[in-house]
Each structure stands twice: as C-alpha cells, then as structure tokens.
Design an enzyme around this catalytic site. Structure first.
Site, PDB file in Angstrom:
ATOM      1  N   ASN A   1       0.847  -1.188   0.000  1.00  0.00           N
ATOM      2  CA  ASN A   1       0.000   0.000   0.000  1.00  0.00           C
ATOM      3  C   ASN A   1       0.884   1.240   0.000  1.00  0.00           C
ATOM      4  O   ASN A   1       2.117   1.134  -0.033  1.00  0.00           O
ATOM      5  CB  ASN A   1      -0.957  -0.014   1.197  1.00  0.00           C
ATOM      6  CG  ASN A   1      -0.215  -0.132   2.524  1.00  0.00           C
ATOM      7  OD1 ASN A   1       0.588   0.716   2.864  1.00  0.00           O
ATOM      8  ND2 ASN A   1      -0.491  -1.208   3.263  1.00  0.00           N
ATOM      9  N   ARG A   2       0.280   2.413   0.069  1.00  0.00           N
ATOM     10  CA  ARG A   2       1.018   3.673  -0.097  1.00  0.00           C
ATOM     11  C   ARG A   2       1.581   4.247   1.212  1.00  0.00           C
ATOM     12  O   ARG A   2       2.043   5.379   1.234  1.00  0.00           O
ATOM     13  CB  ARG A   2       0.116   4.723  -0.749  1.00  0.00           C
ATOM     14  CG  ARG A   2      -0.407   4.320  -2.114  1.00  0.00           C
ATOM     15  CD  ARG A   2      -1.285   5.434  -2.688  1.00  0.00           C
ATOM     16  NE  ARG A   2      -1.951   5.018  -3.910  1.00  0.00           N
ATOM     17  CZ  ARG A   2      -1.426   5.071  -5.126  1.00  0.00           C
ATOM     18  NH1 ARG A   2      -0.185   5.549  -5.265  1.00  0.00           N
ATOM     19  NH2 ARG A   2      -2.090   4.669  -6.186  1.00  0.00           N
TER      20      ARG A   2
END
Length: 423
Positions: free
Chosen positions: A230-231
């Site tokens: 994920n970011r």
C-alpha cells in the site's frame, strides 16, 4: 478528573499566549476550573475580556487593584487553587521566579503560593539556550518546579528555528492532569521536560516506560520481484516513535519497508511481511504501551512462487489470497503480557468515525486514531487529520503536521497511563 480541581493560569507576554485560550477551553471540557492572571505584556497578545469569557470569571491583571484585593487578595488567589500554571513562561518570568522577584501580580502570586507550579517555557531559541536562562531553569527544577516543553520548530521571527516553541495545549493539558493526579509532593516526573544543552538532565512523561510502535507498510510477496503493498510512507509511525523517545520512553519500533531513516534513540527492527511484523512485535513484548500505526496488508498470496512469474500469453496467473494475521487484535486480546494501553490506527476513505468505532469494538484495543485517507496525496503525505475514538466518545483534531500529531498524541497517551514514581 474531579470537577472540584482548579488551576491558576498565569499568561505571560509571548506570541504563544493565544494558545492559552484553547488551553482554557480544554480545561473546561475536562471539568478543571480556571482562574487567570494576565501580565501587562500578555495583554499585548490576548485581552482580559477573551480570557475571562472563556474562564467563566474575570481575569486578574493588576497587583494594586483595590477592588480585586478587597475581593480576593493575591495571597488567597495563589493558594485557593490546586496548581499554578505559567504559559507562556517567558525568559523574564522564569528569571523572576528563579531569583524571587515580586514586582507585579504574576510574580507576587508565584512567590506567595504554597502550591506546586508547572511552567511552559516559550522564547527565542538563543534566549532559551543562553547561559542565564539555563542557570534559571536549573534553579527552578532544583526548587521542584514542573516543566512541559519547550518544543523545537519554526519561530514567529522570520528565519528563526530551534528549541523554544511553547508546548501545544494538548501537551500542557496532559501535564496538568498528571500533576493534579500526583498528590505526593516533590515528585516531578511529569510532562515533557525541556532540554538544557549542557545543563540539567531531563525526565519525560514516559520515563521508565517501554513503548512499542509499528510503522510503514508490509510487502507480501507474489514472487521474488512482485508484491502486494500500500502507499504508507511510515512517516506517522516513525514520528510517534521519535516522540515517545523524546518523552523519555524506551522505544522499540517495528518498521516495514520505508524510505525514511530510523529515528534516533530508538531500537528499530526491520521487517517485510505481516507475519514477520507479528513475530517481531511478540518478541518485543512485554511493553507498557503498544501503538499500531503500521498499514499492514490485509491479504497475502497463498502460494508465492519461488521464481519470477512469466507472461506467456496463456492468460492471467491464478492468485489465491488468504488473510494475514491481525496484529492489533492479537496483542489487544492477549491473556498475558498485554500492554496496559493498546492503540490502533484506522485509515479510512469513507464513514471514518463509524468504521473506527466498529474497529475499536472488534479489535479490543483501548483507543483508535482514525484518519481520512481519501483523496490524492493524503496517504504518504506530511500532514494528518485525526480523530481519537474511545468507548467514551470522539475527539476531533485539526489538520496538523505528522510530527505535531505525534507530539500531541504522545502527550495524550501519557495522560492515560498511571503515574509512575521512583524513576
């Protein structure tokens, strides 16, 4: 906190005086009554009317006011309270306190009191680091004065930066609550004590505590070159670890793959996957406080391949997903070695509060820090808008830099754990 508690707030003459208006509001919300003294210099930044309106009674300003002295003299004013708080504590007020000067209402009340005193220093970095201020602070700490702050950062003067910013209202409130909860005289281990370069030592609000923090994403392998992630940047988790260390805690940071340096003064354990993170967390226990800020991947591939998967035109490869271990719930539901305080994070794109409340109940933790990560540049950015969700309600914070969120949250957390003495 008992509604019968009260403080006498002395507001000094600094740009940070405006923060005292927010502090008075927060004190009122906690049921802590506030009387206020506003110095002549302080009147240059806030008015007696604004202070008195928020406090719910008139603001005292003049030592030689016949009306005030007839009603409540400065001696009674300084003693009919549980704690005196000086914010901002300017270099001038600190010097008066250290040398026993009493030439106005504020300094006279401070000299006449038989109650404990908490100060929140605020001044230019060079003034804070000046040998005279260092001597004065050393004397005040020797006298048993409690200290919260100062913080480091940009100052009001253009181009100035460094230690000297007054602690935020949430930090001061946490220090006040810990001082009011600590009835034994002479115990000074509260608040974030200001650092004196080359001078006296420091004792933080979390001294003697072990704080465990998780940070960053996890990478779940598909094959040797691809993964699910994920970011998350890890900025918030790393800031929390640094803030805990600044508060005097022994900190273990379990970090997923990030592109930022390890915080100083923190033991950092680097991991890749959710299973590795869980193992590292369990190895780090016991801890007094556990803060799960990592954005752990919810799923992983059931059977990661040992060789790189090739695109050969035969169609999409089958990727069967299975759930990763729930690290927050695992620790929160432990029967043994459960931390006294377990804090989770909830990054949501919609229904932020409702989802966080459901997560709080489902995971079994004590506090959820919820934030809205919808929109471009929010996740992985430098600012955060958080909501503190507990079984008692929700506290909404404004958008703040992640470092400031970390400082405020650590002050809040310090107010939730029992005071530890003898450290």
């Amino acid at each position: 906190m008992s509604a019968s508690r009260s403080i006498l707030l002395i507001i000094g003459g600094g740009i940070a005086a405006y923060k005292c208006l927010e502090l008075i509001r927060r004190l009122k919300d906690r049921g802590i009554a506030t009387r206020a003294i506003l110095t002549k210099a302080g009147e240059e930044f806030v008015t007696p009317l604004s202070v008195g309106t928020l406090a719910g009674e008139r603001c005292f300003t003049d030592l030689f006011s016949l009306t005030d002295e007839a009603d409540i003299g400065h001696i009674a004013l300084s003693r009919s309270t549980d704690l005196l708080v000086v914010a901002p504590a300017t270099a001038d007020l600190i010097a008066k306190m250290a040398t026993g000067l009493a030439n106005d209402l504020a300094s006279t009340a401070l000299l006449a009191t038989d109650k404990r005193v908490l100060i929140a220093p605020a001044m230019n970095p060079r003034m804070w680091q000046h040998p005279a201020t260092r001597r004065n602070m050393a004397q005040l700490e020797k006298d048993g004065v409690l200290v919260v702050g100062p913080n480091s950062g940009a100052m009001a003067e253009r181009g100035e930066s460094g230690p000297g910013r007054m602690a935020e209202p949430a930090e001061i409130l946490a220090a006040i609550e810990r001082a009011l909860a600590d009835e034994a005289p002479g115990q000074r281990a509260i608040g974030f004590l200001g650092r004196l370069p080359g001078g006296a030592g420091e004792q933080g609000a979390l001294a003697g505590r072990h704080v465990l923090v998780t940070s960053g994403p996890t990478h779940e392998a598909i094959d040797p070159v691809r993964y699910i992630a994920n970011r998350s940047s890890g900025k918030q988790g790393h800031a929390l670890a640094a803030a805990a260390a600044a508060a005097g805690a022994r900190v273990t940071l379990v970090s997923g793959p990030v592109a930022i340096p390890d915080p100083e003064g923190v033991e950092t354990v680097h991991v890749e996957s959710a299973r590795e993170m869980l193992a590292a967390v369990e190895a780090a226990l016991p801890a007094d406080i556990a803060i799960f800020a990592a954005a752990v991947a919810d799923w992983r591939v059931a059977d990661a391949t040992p060789e790189k998967m090739k695109k050969d035109g035969s169609g999409l490869p089958p990727l069967a997903l299975i759930e990763n271990p729930d690290i927050l719930a695992t620790v929160a539901h432990r029967q043994s070695a459960r931390p006294a305080l377990v804090v989770g994070f909830a990054a949501e794109t919609q229904n932020v509060i409702a989802y966080a409340q459901a997560k709080l109940a489902r995971k079994g933790c004590d506090l959820i820090v919820a934030n809205d990560v919808g929109g471009t540049g929010v996740m992985g950015g430098d600012a955060n808008t958080v909501h503190l969700v507990t079984r008692d309600g929700v506290e909404n914070w404004p958008t703040l830099a992640k470092q400031e969120v970390a400082t405020r949250l650590m002050a809040h957390i310090a107010g939730l754990v029992p005071v530890r003495t003898g450290v």
